[in-house]
Design a protein around this motif. Structure first.
Motif, PDB file in Angstrom:
ATOM      1  N   SER A  94      -3.053  -1.548   1.632  1.00 51.97           N
ATOM      2  CA  SER A  94      -3.386  -2.560   2.636  1.00 51.97           C
ATOM      3  C   SER A  94      -3.814  -3.828   1.895  1.00 51.97           C
ATOM      4  O   SER A  94      -4.603  -3.751   0.944  1.00 51.97           O
ATOM      5  CB  SER A  94      -4.530  -2.053   3.519  1.00 51.97           C
ATOM      6  OG  SER A  94      -5.218  -3.134   4.107  1.00 51.97           O
ATOM      7  N   THR A  95      -3.316  -4.956   2.336  1.00 47.97           N
ATOM      8  CA  THR A  95      -3.723  -6.217   1.673  1.00 47.97           C
ATOM      9  C   THR A  95      -5.213  -6.458   1.888  1.00 47.97           C
ATOM     10  O   THR A  95      -5.841  -7.160   1.096  1.00 47.97           O
ATOM     11  CB  THR A  95      -2.914  -7.419   2.206  1.00 47.97           C
ATOM     12  OG1 THR A  95      -3.067  -7.486   3.630  1.00 47.97           O
ATOM     13  CG2 THR A  95      -1.441  -7.317   1.844  1.00 47.97           C
ATOM     14  N   GLN A 118       3.171  -2.357   3.488  1.00 44.02           N
ATOM     15  CA  GLN A 118       1.845  -1.719   3.399  1.00 44.02           C
ATOM     16  C   GLN A 118       2.014  -0.261   3.816  1.00 44.02           C
ATOM     17  O   GLN A 118       2.631   0.018   4.848  1.00 44.02           O
ATOM     18  CB  GLN A 118       0.856  -2.363   4.349  1.00 44.02           C
ATOM     19  CG  GLN A 118       0.550  -3.823   4.072  1.00 44.02           C
ATOM     20  CD  GLN A 118      -0.551  -4.354   4.988  1.00 44.02           C
ATOM     21  OE1 GLN A 118      -1.593  -4.744   4.534  1.00 44.02           O
ATOM     22  NE2 GLN A 118      -0.299  -4.364   6.274  1.00 44.02           N
ATOM     23  N   ARG A 122      -3.906  -1.503   8.379  1.00 39.46           N
ATOM     24  CA  ARG A 122      -4.884  -1.113   9.389  1.00 39.46           C
ATOM     25  C   ARG A 122      -5.147  -2.243  10.376  1.00 39.46           C
ATOM     26  O   ARG A 122      -5.076  -3.421  10.040  1.00 39.46           O
ATOM     27  CB  ARG A 122      -6.177  -0.643   8.736  1.00 39.46           C
ATOM     28  CG  ARG A 122      -6.841  -1.693   7.880  1.00 39.46           C
ATOM     29  CD  ARG A 122      -8.003  -1.058   7.135  1.00 39.46           C
ATOM     30  NE  ARG A 122      -8.876  -2.045   6.558  1.00 39.46           N
ATOM     31  CZ  ARG A 122      -9.474  -1.900   5.395  1.00 39.46           C
ATOM     32  NH1 ARG A 122      -9.266  -0.827   4.671  1.00 39.46           N
ATOM     33  NH2 ARG A 122     -10.290  -2.827   4.942  1.00 39.46           N
ATOM     34  N   GLY A 123      -5.442  -1.832  11.606  1.00 37.63           N
ATOM     35  CA  GLY A 123      -5.747  -2.801  12.648  1.00 37.63           C
ATOM     36  C   GLY A 123      -7.204  -2.692  13.050  1.00 37.63           C
ATOM     37  O   GLY A 123      -7.989  -1.985  12.407  1.00 37.63           O
ATOM     38  N   ARG A 124      -7.572  -3.400  14.114  1.00 34.43           N
ATOM     39  CA  ARG A 124      -8.944  -3.321  14.618  1.00 34.43           C
ATOM     40  C   ARG A 124      -9.205  -1.912  15.102  1.00 34.43           C
ATOM     41  O   ARG A 124      -8.285  -1.175  15.422  1.00 34.43           O
ATOM     42  CB  ARG A 124      -9.111  -4.272  15.795  1.00 34.43           C
ATOM     43  CG  ARG A 124      -9.468  -5.684  15.404  1.00 34.43           C
ATOM     44  CD  ARG A 124      -9.461  -6.563  16.626  1.00 34.43           C
ATOM     45  NE  ARG A 124     -10.645  -6.378  17.462  1.00 34.43           N
ATOM     46  CZ  ARG A 124     -10.607  -6.113  18.764  1.00 34.43           C
ATOM     47  NH1 ARG A 124      -9.472  -5.944  19.389  1.00 34.43           N
ATOM     48  NH2 ARG A 124     -11.729  -5.999  19.443  1.00 34.43           N
ATOM     49  N   LYS A 189       2.793  -7.611  22.127  1.00 38.07           N
ATOM     50  CA  LYS A 189       2.052  -8.141  20.972  1.00 38.07           C
ATOM     51  C   LYS A 189       2.981  -8.424  19.788  1.00 38.07           C
ATOM     52  O   LYS A 189       3.771  -7.582  19.387  1.00 38.07           O
ATOM     53  CB  LYS A 189       0.992  -7.110  20.589  1.00 38.07           C
ATOM     54  CG  LYS A 189       0.154  -7.463  19.386  1.00 38.07           C
ATOM     55  CD  LYS A 189      -1.123  -6.656  19.399  1.00 38.07           C
ATOM     56  CE  LYS A 189      -1.848  -6.696  18.089  1.00 38.07           C
ATOM     57  NZ  LYS A 189      -3.154  -6.067  18.138  1.00 38.07           N
TER      58      LYS A 189
END
Ligand code: BTN
Length: 326
Positions: A94-95, A118, A122-124, A189
């Motif tokens: 993940s950056t 990646q 990962r998201g929120r 989205k």
């Protein structure tokens, strides 16, 4: 063949834009023969560049490879600070993880981490973020603003405005923002933002703004589970989008709007954000860790907190939630 010279030549031609540069001039500038320049041009073609040779005028680049390598993004980049250092990777977990590490090691304000792929995007709310190879923009930006930690969430809103403006400038498409961090077309989205913080008793040490933009995916490129709720700029515009230009515009607008924020505070950004909002004035459901509230989203405060009015007339400040438009 010297790869650094080839890269520098590409940068020189990209910066010249539509203006051809003569072989002789390039040979003089780089201190090599015209034959060597010609060989470098062939090398660039093998790398995926489209080089046009304009009679009596010289060379110009018609097309650059679909890569986000640092030297490509930095060629004709308009910023003063953001993107002056770019860490580019073919692949990483993940950056965000890489950017956190670099920030801890003292990476300067404006450092950007970009990956083509990646494996653990990962998201929120600890969600997974699909980050397929070469189809989107997966990047994290390290900012070191001199503001108190409670202002950090405002940067998510600043980044959202910057991304909407960048998308508009590169594609002509008008996206909207669902509070706090989703960029939508209709209800689908296209972009997510994840702002994370490194702070101590002295305040913010670094903000890590993670940006994921779905750029060139076709519908079937998305996981079946998200095909009906995700979209890409290509799907919206009907044509492939140049990722390099889009990264450059995002970095440019992010710099413009963070400077505005530092100079004038959140008020002007609030007006811009509200102008692109998909949430304000709408009936929404806000799911929080402890409760779910339904009502009308009336606006955001000067601090970026969402104001939700429930049927009983009460106004609630929402700091963090999953929002559903009803
Ligand atoms: C969200 O909508 O939940 C936020 C998504 C953020 C995704 C980006 S992609 C680049 C950076 N690296 C990550 O692992 N996540 C962010």
């Amino acid at each position: 063949m010297n790869i650094t010279v080839t890269h520098k030549l590409a940068t020189r031609l990209l910066e010249a834009g539509s203006e051809p540069v003569s072989g002789q001039q390039l040979a003089d500038e780089f201190g090599v023969s015209r034959t060597a320049i010609w060989k470098h041009m062939k090398e660039l073609e093998e790398m995926g560049y489209g080089i046009e040779s304009v009679r009596k005028k010289g060379y110009r680049i018609q097309k650059s490879p679909d890569s986000l390598e640092a030297f490509l993004v930095q060629a004709d980049l308009k910023t003063k600070k953001i993107g002056k250092r770019i860490e580019y990777m073919e692949q990483c977990a993940s950056t965000q993880i890489v950017a956190h590490q670099l920030a801890q090691e003292g990476a300067p304000d404006g450092t950007v981490v970009i990956a083509e792929l990646q494996t653990e995007g990962r998201g929120r709310l600890m969600r997974k973020w699909d980050s397929a190879k070469g189809q989107g923009i997966w990047m994290s930006i390290i900012l070191r603003p001199d503001v108190p930690p409670h202002k950090a969430p405002q940067f998510t809103l600043v980044a959202a405005v910057a991304i909407v403006r960048a998308i508009q400038s590169v594609t002509g498409l008008e996206a909207s923002i669902k509070w706090p961090n989703d960029i939508l077309f209709g209800t689908k989205k296209a972009t997510g933002i994840l702002t994370e913080l490194q702070s101590d008793a002295d305040g913010i040490q670094a903000l890590i703004i993670g940006i994921g933009v779905n750029v060139n995916q076709e519908r079937e490129d998305f996981d079946a589970a998200v095909q009906d709720i995700a979209t890409s700029l290509r799907l919206e515009s009907g044509q492939p989008i140049n990722r390099r230009e889009l990264v450059q515009e995002i970095l440019h607008f992010l710099e413009v709007y963070t400077e505005l924020y530092i100079e004038k505070g959140f008020a002007p950004l609030k007006i811009l954000w509200e102008g692109h909002s998909a949430t304000i004035g709408k009936a929404i459901r806000a799911r929080m860790s402890r409760e779910t509230l339904e009502g009308i989203a009336e606006g955001i405060t000067e601090d970026g907190v969402l104001q939700l009015r429930t049927a009983d007339g009460k106004l609630h400040g929402i700091y963090s939630a999953d929002i559903e438009l009803k």
